[in-house]
Scaffold this active site. Sequence first.
Site, PDB file in Angstrom:
ATOM      1  N   SER A 335       0.813  -1.215   0.000  1.00 36.18           N
ATOM      2  CA  SER A 335       0.000   0.000   0.000  1.00 36.18           C
ATOM      3  C   SER A 335       0.848   1.267   0.000  1.00 36.18           C
ATOM      4  O   SER A 335       0.526   2.242  -0.681  1.00 36.18           O
ATOM      5  CB  SER A 335      -0.931   0.014   1.220  1.00 36.18           C
ATOM      6  N   GLU A 356       4.743  -0.460  14.716  1.00 39.62           N
ATOM      7  CA  GLU A 356       5.237   0.854  14.304  1.00 39.62           C
ATOM      8  C   GLU A 356       6.272   1.424  15.273  1.00 39.62           C
ATOM      9  O   GLU A 356       7.184   2.153  14.856  1.00 39.62           O
ATOM     10  CB  GLU A 356       4.066   1.837  14.144  1.00 39.62           C
TER      11      GLU A 356
END
Length: 615
Positions: A335, A356
Amino acid sequence: MNTRELVELGQQLRVDSVRVSAAAGSGHPTSSMSAADLMAVLLANHLRYDFERPDHPGNDRFVLSKGHASPLLYSAYKAAGAVDDAELLTFRALGSRLEGHPTPQRLPWVETATGSLGQGLPVGVGIALSGGRLDRTDYRVWVLCGDSELAEGSVWEAAEHAAFEHLDNLTAIVDVNRLGQRGPTRHGHDLDAYARRFQAFGWHTIEIDGHDVDAIDRAYGEAISTKGQPTAVLARTFKGKGVEAVQDREGLHGKPLPDADEAIAELGGRRELRVTVQEPPAARLLHAVGEKHVELPRFDLGEEVATRDAYGKALAALGAGREDVVALDGEVSDSTRAEAFAKEYPERFFECYIAEQQMVAAAVGLSTRGWVPYASSFAAFLTRAYDFVRMASVSGAGINLVGSHAGVAIGQDGPSQMGLEDLAMFRAVHGSTVLYPCDANQTARLVAAMADLDGIRYLRTSRGRSRVIYGPDEEFPVGGSKVLRSSGTDRLTLVAAGVTVPEALAAAGALDREGIQVRVIDLYSVKPVDRLTLRQAAEDTGCLITVEDHHEEGGLGDAVLDAFLDGRPVPRLVRLAVRTMPGSAAPDEQLHAAGIDAESIAAAVQLLVEQAVVR
């Protein structure tokens, strides 16, 4: 050092930790005293480090994750001869290099800023990745953690990643002293509880008495000889070790000892031992930046290209021209389009999966070794790594972060996937650069420019395709903007960025057909902002309308306002932004519902110039 010397060195580190905290009137001596023996054995018998050459490629790397134990670190520096006693006693004083929590901005031997607990091990993973996969040297990474910080989820992101990557050059030393800031830790002195957790993630574990220097020495040797997996040395210690009035007692965290002189006497008085730290082995120099020409992708005017697609292609092109560029991604590379880099340079691509915090920490760790990291995820999901971004700024780290799928323009996925806070988040970071391109050629140029900037650099990309409006040779200096439309009769100025640029241009075209002239500025550099162009527009047109696919707080509107905070008159300023909680809808419906599409912009202008038609 032999056993007796190691015991004496541990006592010296305790005494000096007490001394500096007493001199400063603040600090964390008891947290330093618990880990003194762990530090003494590492410094004297296992660390390979040249303090005269902190950038030596063969140096082991040490990270003090429990950064509040800085008195211990600085006392170790003194024992190694890196600082003298006079400087040691400047601890926490104005202008001193010896801050309350260590930072590489002040001291060349500090790898990364710590103090926000739970970050040392994740950054250590990044350094170890560099050593194992890129530098290909045999330096070791030692991370001293506190037991309290093992409650942080980021520690376990790091634990899983380290085991997955088989980082046998990484050792976590856990100072299990049982006491946190306000009382006992979750597991107290239960070393087995910690061992089970590390083992479940695939680590080799060693449980020891953290005040038995011989046991510590053997544990470090075992960690060095363990292959194929990282090692956690779990050491049972006592906070305030060696001083009866404070040892293993609650309520003394972050406080100098009540009677420093008495404590020093109980510890056997001052010592002046000096440690000859082992020399690092010979190692090849760090990678040099390649001199190859970077051939960026070129896109034709009028072509429909998503800026995320341009990012992926530009990053791959940058990888071809610069061998120091690495890429990290949070399991969304298909993406974000970082997969283009991964396919070309798999050895320089790091899949961090949906973690993350670890992704940003690994980027920081890689940057300490001279690499130029680009880390990407959805803009919305970078919020959970914000503390790592903040601490990266404290470290002075140079990292590039890229947030895709920004704003309501992503469409049907709904608000959980929409980055609507990211511009504000990154603008607030000290010394940051924030960029928001609107077309493919602009994106490619800015991706390349980021590599040579300092500090935290953020690029916002979009999901949907947009028309290419700039030629491939157009220049986009950081801190600049582009005036896309202007005349001598402009009634006001539209300031847009990213997806709102084509909407502003369409609105300007529609208004022109009604006899209303407006200026259009593409403010692709959100920070630093182009103050001169904005001030000229305000002078010429008297009114600015900012249009942003972001919440009104902290984004484009506030960036524009910053251009007028020097005492001069502030122009009339109107903000069009996302003010409601979006739902699921098509991208064009989302922009219209938020009031930031061409029709809404034109209507706002008509109201402002008092030419709106009431039907």
